[in-house]
Design an enzyme around this catalytic site. Sequence first.
Site, PDB file in Angstrom:
ATOM      1  N   HIS A 276       0.834  -1.204   0.000  1.00  0.00           N
ATOM      2  CA  HIS A 276       0.000   0.000   0.000  1.00  0.00           C
ATOM      3  C   HIS A 276       0.871   1.258   0.000  1.00  0.00           C
ATOM      4  O   HIS A 276       0.551   2.254  -0.662  1.00  0.00           O
ATOM      5  CB  HIS A 276      -0.906  -0.028   1.229  1.00  0.00           C
TER       6      HIS A 276
ATOM      7  N   GLU B 210      -3.855   8.345   7.210  1.00  0.00           N
ATOM      8  CA  GLU B 210      -4.893   7.480   6.639  1.00  0.00           C
ATOM      9  C   GLU B 210      -5.258   6.370   7.617  1.00  0.00           C
ATOM     10  O   GLU B 210      -6.436   6.042   7.809  1.00  0.00           O
ATOM     11  CB  GLU B 210      -4.401   6.886   5.321  1.00  0.00           C
TER      12      GLU B 210
ATOM     13  N   GLU C 177       2.009   1.824  -3.472  1.00  0.00           N
ATOM     14  CA  GLU C 177       0.906   2.351  -4.300  1.00  0.00           C
ATOM     15  C   GLU C 177       0.846   3.875  -4.207  1.00  0.00           C
ATOM     16  O   GLU C 177       0.703   4.578  -5.212  1.00  0.00           O
ATOM     17  CB  GLU C 177      -0.414   1.737  -3.853  1.00  0.00           C
ATOM     18  N   HIS C 178       0.972   4.409  -2.999  1.00  0.00           N
ATOM     19  CA  HIS C 178       0.995   5.864  -2.821  1.00  0.00           C
ATOM     20  C   HIS C 178       2.167   6.492  -3.557  1.00  0.00           C
ATOM     21  O   HIS C 178       2.036   7.532  -4.208  1.00  0.00           O
ATOM     22  CB  HIS C 178       1.100   6.199  -1.334  1.00  0.00           C
TER      23      HIS C 178
END
Length: 451
Positions: A68, A148, A71-72
């Site tokens: 993840h 997040e 991905e950012h």
Amino acid sequence: MNGAVAFPLDLPELSFLATGDALVRRSVLPSGVRILSEQVPGARSATIGFWVAVGSRDEQPETFGSTHFLEHLLFKGTASRSALDIAVSFDGVGGEHNAMTAKEYTCYYAKVRDRDLLMAVDVLADMFTSSVIDPTDFENERGVILEELAMADDDPTDVTSERFFEAVMGGHPLGRPIGGNPATIRAVTRDAVMRHYRANYRPQDLVITVAGALDHDLIVEAAQRALSAAGWDLATPARPVERRTGGDTVIERGSALSVTRRPIEQANILMGVPALSATDPRRPTLSVLSSILGGGMSSRLFQEVREKRGLAYSVYSFAPSYSDAGVFGLYAGCSPSRVTEVAELLRSEFRRIGADGVTDDELRRAKGQLSGASALALEDSDTRMTRLGRSELTLGEFADLDESLHRLDEVTADGVRELASDLTSRPLSIAAVGAVDESLFAGLEEEPSAA
């Protein structure tokens, strides 16, 4: 098209017509890159995705959350484009772009008008192959991801979901949070993320799927041009990475009950069991079961929990599937004072289908609901693009709408009862978040023979 079409990894070219005269084409390049498209008559836009079959389940202990995290980072810029350049490329044409990290894959996607599709190929290819992962950007994004995670931790439904998967899946990698946790995100290093990037973002890992208004040959040419410009070796032959082994793996329950106390107005309850993998032939039967039990306003749970007793606003069932496992779950949000009553209703309605079966009217209604929902979803190129990706990465075959409806039509009431009986015999896990304690669920997690 008659029946599902298999996607062998060693077949260079494949094309066929799907429901509604949609032309599906698939090219497996010598480098192992796979490009799939679905040309939809009358469409004026298209959705494109760049996929790798790498998700949170594939991470090592020292890199939990790195999929993840990466991905950012792929949005933060390349040698030829800044983060702003990437954003402007899509904003300037009214397009959308984003990414998603799941437990078994990562996808970077965009939706644009047909005239802008080749631009989207070029930008996504640049992001996918050539992210610089600048050290300053890395540290900045670490802070973004921590925020997040904090936002998700403030959402009781998110917390309940994470606790639920941990309870049902136990030590299986599918039970881990996709985004990691604050401790692992603070600890992960740029070098570890870079190693993850280099190991998993290669030609033989890449799957490109496009649906909508398109020309398959132009997309293949544009993708090869962009990937070659990025320095990828497309001349050396390579076989696409093998798909994950299918079939149901053995899941050992993590816990029967997980309660997280929070001083909030509503208690969130999830209960469920290990269920079916994505390739299990009973998946259509599970869809019907879920529809009857908690799939809409006419479902048993909605009628019993909300309409007849007014105990909850939101109540439903769900059945996510993976290559070798799955989960079937029931959710309700209710007043803490009604937790025991609601949880008992969820469990009893689930067991009642396994014991007594379903009516012909329920079966007909569920099939109608699922058929209509499937057809309506395919009005969106996003759904079609995702269907191509899932077909290639997980299923190894493509089933169009006609085939999906045929499989649905073959579901019987006996099949639903037998599957429900099977599922209700499996170890039940309960997760709850709210102003509640364990005593409110006493006995609910016991097996049917002990209930």
